[in-house]
Design an enzyme around this catalytic site. Structure first.
Site, PDB file in Angstrom:
ATOM      1  N   LYS A 139     -21.417  83.130  12.499  1.00  0.00           N
ATOM      2  CA  LYS A 139     -22.612  83.394  13.305  1.00  0.00           C
ATOM      3  C   LYS A 139     -23.608  84.237  12.512  1.00  0.00           C
ATOM      4  O   LYS A 139     -23.258  85.292  11.980  1.00  0.00           O
ATOM      5  CB  LYS A 139     -22.245  84.123  14.604  1.00  0.00           C
ATOM      6  N   ILE A 140     -24.836  83.731  12.460  1.00  0.00           N
ATOM      7  CA  ILE A 140     -25.930  84.431  11.786  1.00  0.00           C
ATOM      8  C   ILE A 140     -27.098  84.511  12.761  1.00  0.00           C
ATOM      9  O   ILE A 140     -27.506  83.493  13.324  1.00  0.00           O
ATOM     10  CB  ILE A 140     -26.362  83.686  10.508  1.00  0.00           C
TER      11      ILE A 140
END
Length: 360
Positions: A139-140
């Site tokens: 997750k970014i």
């Protein structure tokens, strides 16, 4: 009762669980959710802070790590990665049987890196390699600084969950980052684009909370409409982005669309249906990640119908009315992005401080 398997087969939507803890892994809860038809899982720093601080399930591992002279922050990542690996293993059969459509588990890079492109990319690569599972998604956050890191990860063949999207405009930038990353990857004639996956996590309920506050006592019939309208517009943009010659050149190499993932779908206003943000955003090639309470409510009394692309004219009319009511959705998105980043960073800092104190 809603059948999650039928929801996927009939309408093309996957329900993922927005929760993870050591207890879920040890007591069979996660396996039971998978048996119910849950097709993936998301986590975030707040979820892990609650899991680690709210139980004794991690104490033995933490004590052993500290005894081995591991720093508290590094011990945190050891514990998180162990949970993520176990969850990935639990979903691995679904990942294989779905031909890598579902069965993903998401874990987020350290939140203090959200404005640091180089730091985010370095941390994302390291996290991907440490988890070492085909069905992990890193997750970014969808910050301006995060976009180049997202594109670079995709170009390297790594799957990404892009989080904290609050506007259709930022969503379009996220889709462009994904497509351009795939185009870079496609320069390698041996690259298997079919094994690169991504979801664009578009946050829903928080938008209504903020917009309703700004509406106040005026235009009360607009309350509870902004989030769904934005989501439906984002879905229309998604269909446009993943069509045409540019995209067809990538699908010829096996590329998969970056599915919209509806996040923050637990209802926060008790005046609204507890399944509002699930019922109203059902449609093909989408994901909805739900908290435990929302999942149970949806299983009990949710509805199964295609709603995500229902009446685009009405959707546009709602957005126009919000503009006429002086609701600046760009300002709303900017505020919510800042608050979301701050909330995740506070959760991360809190759990690390608690672990430092525990280790002393």
């Amino acid at each position: 009762m809603v059948d999650l398997t039928a929801l996927f087969s009939e309408f093309g939507q996957s329900i993922w669980l927005d929760n993870l803890s050591r207890a879920h892994l040890n007591d069979g809860s996660l396996s039971a959710r998978i048996a119910q038809g849950v097709r993936g899982l998301t986590s975030n720093p707040t979820i892990f802070a609650k899991a680690i601080q709210g139980s004794t399930d991690y104490d033995n591992q933490f004590d052993a790590l500290i005894a081995a002279d591991v720093a508290p922050v590094d011990a945190y990542w050891h514990m998180v990665i162990d949970d993520i690996q176990a969850a990935c293993d639990a979903f691995a059969p679904l990942y294989e049987s779905s031909d890598a459509v579902d069965g993903y588990v998401s874990v987020e890079v350290a939140p203090e890196l959200s404005r640091d492109t180089t730091g985010t990319l370095s941390a994302a690569r390291e996290l991907h390699e440490r988890v070492d599972r085909a069905n992990v998604m890193i997750k970014i956050p969808a910050t301006v600084e995060g976009l180049p890191a997202i594109s670079a990860m995709i170009a390297e063949g790594r799957s990404v969950n892009v989080t904290l999207i609050f506007s259709p405009e930022r969503h379009q930038a996220v889709m462009e980052a994904y497509i351009s990353g795939l185009e870079q990857l496609a320069n390698d004639s041996d690259a298997d684009l079919s094994r690169v996956a991504s979801v664009a996590s578009f946050f829903i309920s928080r938008v209504d909370t903020e917009v309703d506050y700004r509406l106040g006592d005026s235009d009360t019939d607009l309350c509870g409409t902004a989030a769904i309208a934005q989501g439906r517009l984002a879905y229309t943009n998604f269909l446009d982005a993943f069509s045409g010659p540019r995209w067809e050149a990538l699908t010829a190499r096996g590329a998969r669309v970056q599915r919209p993932l509806w996040a923050s779908t637990g209802t926060k206003n008790p005046a609204y249906s507890d399944v509002l943000y699930v019922d109203e955003l059902i449609g093909p090639l989408t994901v909805n990640t739900v908290p435990e309470a929302t999942l149970d409510a949806f299983l009990d009394h949710g509805s199964s119908a295609r709603t995500v692309d229902r009446d685009l004219d009405e959707t546009l009319a709602v957005l126009n009315r919000l503009s006429e009511a002086n609701i600046d959705l760009d300002a709303v998105a900017e505020k919510l992005e800042s608050e979301g980043l701050a909330s995740f960073e506070a959760s991360f800092d809190e759990v690390i401080a608690a672990l430092v104190e525990k280790a002393s």
